[in-house]
Design a protein around this motif. Structure first.
Motif, short mmCIF file in Angstrom:
data_model
loop_
_atom_site.label_atom_id
_atom_site.label_comp_id
_atom_site.label_asym_id
_atom_site.label_seq_id
_atom_site.Cartn_x
_atom_site.Cartn_y
_atom_site.Cartn_z
N PRO A 58 0.81 -1.22 0.00
CA PRO A 58 0.00 0.00 0.00
C PRO A 58 0.85 1.28 0.00
N PHE A 59 0.42 2.23 -0.83
CA PHE A 59 1.08 3.54 -0.88
C PHE A 59 0.00 4.59 -1.07
N MET A 60 0.34 5.82 -0.75
CA MET A 60 -0.60 6.94 -0.87
C MET A 60 -0.36 7.69 -2.17
N ALA A 61 -1.45 7.96 -2.89
CA ALA A 61 -1.39 8.77 -4.10
C ALA A 61 -2.76 9.40 -4.31
N GLU A 62 -2.76 10.63 -4.75
CA GLU A 62 -4.03 11.32 -5.00
C GLU A 62 -4.92 11.32 -3.76
N GLY A 63 -4.31 11.30 -2.56
CA GLY A 63 -5.07 11.35 -1.32
C GLY A 63 -5.73 10.04 -0.91
N ARG A 64 -5.36 8.92 -1.53
CA ARG A 64 -5.95 7.62 -1.18
C ARG A 64 -4.86 6.56 -1.10
N ALA A 65 -5.16 5.52 -0.33
CA ALA A 65 -4.25 4.37 -0.25
C ALA A 65 -4.53 3.45 -1.43
N ILE A 66 -3.47 3.03 -2.11
CA ILE A 66 -3.58 2.15 -3.26
C ILE A 66 -2.82 0.87 -2.95
N ASP A 67 -3.48 -0.28 -3.16
CA ASP A 67 -2.80 -1.55 -2.89
C ASP A 67 -2.84 -2.50 -4.08
N SER A 68 -3.46 -2.07 -5.18
CA SER A 68 -3.42 -2.88 -6.40
C SER A 68 -3.64 -2.00 -7.62
N ALA A 95 -1.03 1.57 -16.14
CA ALA A 95 -1.52 1.01 -14.88
C ALA A 95 -2.36 2.05 -14.17
N VAL A 96 -3.54 1.62 -13.70
CA VAL A 96 -4.46 2.51 -13.01
C VAL A 96 -4.87 1.88 -11.68
N ASP A 97 -5.35 2.71 -10.79
CA ASP A 97 -5.86 2.28 -9.49
C ASP A 97 -7.06 1.35 -9.72
N THR A 98 -7.04 0.15 -9.17
CA THR A 98 -8.16 -0.78 -9.36
C THR A 98 -9.44 -0.29 -8.72
N ALA A 99 -9.35 0.62 -7.77
CA ALA A 99 -10.54 1.15 -7.11
C ALA A 99 -11.20 2.27 -7.93
N GLY A 100 -10.63 2.58 -9.08
CA GLY A 100 -11.24 3.59 -9.94
C GLY A 100 -10.80 5.01 -9.67
N GLY A 101 -9.80 5.21 -8.85
CA GLY A 101 -9.30 6.55 -8.57
C GLY A 101 -8.54 7.11 -9.76
N PRO A 102 -8.10 8.37 -9.67
CA PRO A 102 -7.45 9.03 -10.80
C PRO A 102 -5.97 8.65 -11.00
N PHE A 103 -5.39 7.84 -10.11
CA PHE A 103 -3.97 7.50 -10.22
C PHE A 103 -3.69 6.69 -11.48
N ARG A 104 -2.70 7.12 -12.28
CA ARG A 104 -2.32 6.44 -13.52
C ARG A 104 -0.81 6.47 -13.70
N LEU A 105 -0.28 5.37 -14.28
CA LEU A 105 1.14 5.28 -14.62
C LEU A 105 1.28 4.78 -16.04
N ALA A 106 2.33 5.21 -16.72
CA ALA A 106 2.76 4.57 -17.96
C ALA A 106 4.11 3.96 -17.62
N ALA A 107 4.28 2.69 -17.93
CA ALA A 107 5.49 2.00 -17.48
C ALA A 107 5.83 0.81 -18.37
N ALA A 108 7.02 0.30 -18.19
CA ALA A 108 7.40 -0.99 -18.76
C ALA A 108 7.31 -1.99 -17.62
N ILE A 109 6.67 -3.12 -17.87
CA ILE A 109 6.55 -4.15 -16.84
C ILE A 109 7.52 -5.27 -17.19
N ARG A 110 8.14 -5.81 -16.15
CA ARG A 110 9.11 -6.89 -16.34
C ARG A 110 8.93 -7.91 -15.23
N ARG A 111 8.93 -9.18 -15.57
CA ARG A 111 8.81 -10.25 -14.58
C ARG A 111 10.16 -10.45 -13.90
N LEU A 112 10.13 -10.54 -12.55
CA LEU A 112 11.36 -10.71 -11.78
C LEU A 112 11.64 -12.16 -11.40
#
Length: 122
Positions: A58-68, A95-112
């Motif tokens: 969990p982290f805070m962004a846009e005033g809300r806790a995001i965990d997925s 990538a966007v907040d699964t809860a429908g909030g305004p948080f958005r990322l553009a990223a490259a995803i890589r399996r570790l």
């Protein structure tokens, strides 16, 4: 003969998001980095695309806790996310907040690392 890997083999796999947008994004993992693991995969068929649910600490962004986050291809029709991850290739995602909030990322995803063992029940 080796059995081909399926998308369910990715469940639980740790992933790294290398964030390109927003510029200067910083998490507990460093600047431009966010780690999590794949908790769900939805495949909408050859023309419908795919989406991944990525569980994160969990982290805070846009005033809300995001965990997925919900990750989809950055550009429609631009690639097969699951196949890239199975082959350990990076893939561009939004990538966007699964809860429908305004948080958005553009990223490259890589399996570790590996996901659950292929013999595990679905």
């Amino acid at each position: 003969m080796e059995t081909p890997a399926t998308s369910s083999a990715l469940l639980g796999a740790p992933v790294l998001l290398l964030v390109a947008e927003p510029w200067g994004y910083t998490s507990a993992y460093g600047r431009g980095r966010l780690q999590g693991h794949i908790s769900n995969i939805r495949d909408f068929g050859p023309v419908g695309g795919q989406e991944l649910v990525i569980a994160v600490a969990p982290f805070m962004a846009e005033g809300r806790a995001i965990d997925s986050l919900l990750a989809t291809p950055l550009h429609p029709g631009s690639g097969h996310i699951v196949q890239c991850l199975l082959e350990r290739l990076p893939c561009a995602v939004r990538a966007v907040d699964t809860a429908g909030g305004p948080f958005r990322l553009a990223a490259a995803i890589r399996r570790l690392g590996p996901g659950r063992p292929s013999s595990a029940p679905c």
